[in-house]
Design an enzyme around this catalytic site. Structure first.
Site, short mmCIF file in Angstrom:
data_model
loop_
_atom_site.label_atom_id
_atom_site.label_comp_id
_atom_site.label_asym_id
_atom_site.label_seq_id
_atom_site.Cartn_x
_atom_site.Cartn_y
_atom_site.Cartn_z
N HIS A 100 -4.82 5.87 -1.61
CA HIS A 100 -3.78 4.94 -1.14
C HIS A 100 -4.53 3.74 -0.55
CE1 HIS A 100 -1.70 8.86 -0.47
NE2 HIS A 100 -0.59 8.21 -0.71
N ASP A 103 -5.65 4.39 2.92
CA ASP A 103 -6.70 5.41 3.15
C ASP A 103 -8.06 4.74 3.21
OD1 ASP A 103 -4.69 7.24 2.46
OD2 ASP A 103 -5.44 7.44 0.41
C1 XUL Z 1 2.93 13.51 -0.51
C2 XUL Z 1 2.07 13.30 -1.68
C3 XUL Z 1 1.34 11.99 -1.73
C4 XUL Z 1 1.26 11.40 -3.09
C5 XUL Z 1 0.66 10.02 -3.12
O1 XUL Z 1 3.52 14.74 -0.47
O2 XUL Z 1 1.96 14.14 -2.53
O3 XUL Z 1 0.08 12.17 -1.19
O4 XUL Z 1 0.53 12.20 -3.96
O5 XUL Z 1 1.32 9.13 -2.30
#
Ligand code: XUL
Ligand code: CO
Length: 437
Positions: A100, A103
């Site tokens: 992300h 992150d």
């Molecule tokens: C949340 C989840 C996230 C997504 C990416 O449950 O799975 O980490 O994979 O935003």
């Protein structure tokens, strides 16, 4: 500087190895069904759990020992973490990673500064990608942690927040493109609601679709050719998440003219929260031409929330690989470990044990599924079970050559339907067990 000084490159040592820091089944270059394991499985390490996870839970703060962390959410720390991440992934032999935006780089005091932080870190990530050959499976924007997203992002009641989210995804698409990302994921985060007394359901769904259309427009504009993926999840954080499950997302995409632009990223723990098996979700996405990638993990059925544990169950990985092989693979998607070590597993080496276990479980699942498919016992059984559709009245129905009047005439002549045979579930389960011994 080595951040994991006690761990060497993890190597394949074969099924009899007792070295816990070795692969017993994942042999990257070994061919299964004409392709190397590496090509089949396309493993990815996720940045959020593996490099940002602290083990915090609602009852206490993090307790993970991460000697390289200085406790600051600073650009300097983010830069150091890039080194940590690539050393880890190199030693593990993971060909891909996912992140992300938030992150990898911290928010600044405004959007401009935040974007500059991201650019700075992305440059380092690109350098490490070039040095190691590790690639970006997918990028995504965190549209849920910051307090501005309290009511959601694209489905917020506040248009200002929609605007910020659009700007954030625009930037994240640019960075993902710059890093050669092969996919881009949209997970709904806080897109959902908790109470209809304060919610304009129709307007929120229309806005969500508008957001996706804007993303499609922008991706065309900048020439980002990665696959767009939506990751369904039924509950947590909101009661009613809009991207509930594969069936729901596919219906949504159809309803809003978005089908051709998106596939799905199916996550095991999200499947089970939706009351489905992972195999069901994968199969449902796959038969609709929408299975793009997977987030490999598992929940704890005794707990029933999103525990994001590493997958170790061979039935699970075999079932995943049956569906994945059945559609000829996942590329450009892959198997991303959206999974975290338990709070009690607080040492850095536990990150290796966790990923090794997941990779080995999938490698075994791959081998078993390939063998099952080659023998064809299950597919033969299914084919025969539906044999009544390959001729006679069944074929006429499938070919649109039978009306209700025709069916009535046919049955009036026969008197009753014949031909049911046993589903043999137990026998088939026993056959599956033969492969898992
Ligand atoms: C949340 C989840 C996230 C997504 C990416 O449950 O799975 O980490 O994979 O935003
Ligand atoms: Co996920």
């Amino acid at each position: 500087m080595a951040y994991f000084p006690d761990v060497d490159k993890i190597r394949y040592e074969g099924p009899d190895s007792t070295n816990p820091l070795s692969f017993r089944h994942y042999n990257a270059d070994e061919k299964v069904d004409g392709k190397s394991m590496k090509e089949h499985l396309r493993f990815a390490v996720c940045w959020w759990h593996t490099f940002r996870g602290t083990g915090s839970d609602p009852f206490g703060p993090g307790c993970a020992v991460r000697p390289w962390e200085d406790g600051a959410d600073s650009v300097d720390m983010a830069a150091k973490r890039v080194k940590v991440a690539f050393e880890f992934m190199e030693k593990l032999g993971a060909p891909f990673y996912c992140f992300h935006d938030r992150d990898v780089a911290p928010e600044g005091k405004n959007l401009r500064e935040t974007n500059a932080n991201l650019d700075k870190i992305a440059k380092l990530m690109k350098g490490e990608q070039e040095r190691t050959g590790i690639k970006l499976l997918w990028g995504t924007a965190n549209l849920f942690s910051n307090r501005r997203y309290v009511h959601g992002a694209a489905t917020s009641c506040n248009a200002e927040v929609f605007a910020y989210a659009g700007a954030q995804v625009k930037k994240c698409l640019e960075v993902t493109k710059e890093l050669g990302g092969q996919n881009y994921v949209f997970w709904g985060g806080r897109e959902g609601y908790s109470n209809l007394y304060n919610t304009d359901l129709k307007r929120e769904l229309d806005h969500l679709a508008k957001f996706f259309h804007l993303a499609v427009d922008y991706r065309k504009k900048i020439g980002f050719t990665g696959q767009f993926l939506i990751e369904p999840k039924p509950k947590e954080p909101t009661v009613h998440q809009y991207d509930f499950d594969a069936a729901n997302v596919i219906a949504f995409l159809r309803g809003y003219g978005l089908t051709e632009h998106f596939k799905l990223n199916i996550e095991t723990n999200h499947a089970t929260l939706a009351g489905h098996t992972m195999m069901h979700e994968l199969a449902y996405a796959s038969i609709n031409g929408h299975l793009g990638s997977i987030d490999a993990n598992r929940g704890d059925l005794l707990l029933g929330w999103d525990t994001d544990q590493f997958p170790t169950d061979l039935y699970l990985t075999t079932q995943c690989m049956l569906v994945i092989l059945g559609q000829g693979g996942l590329a450009p998607g892959g198997v991303n470990f959206d999974a975290k070590v338990r709070r009690e597993s607080f040492e850095p080496v536990d990150l290796f044990h966790a990923h090794i276990g997941g990779m080995d479980a999938f490698a075994q699942g791959l081998r078993i599924a390939a063998k099952m498919r080659a023998d064809g016992l299950l597919s033969k059984f299914v084919k025969e079970r539906y044999g009544s559709w390959d001729g006679g009245i069944g074929q006429k129905i499938e070919k649109d050559q039978a009306t209700f009047e025709d069916l009535e005439k046919y049955m009036l002549e026969k008197g009753d339907a014949a031909g049911n045979v046993s589903g043999r579930q137990e026998m088939l389960e026993n056959i599956v067990n033969r492969y898992l011994r």
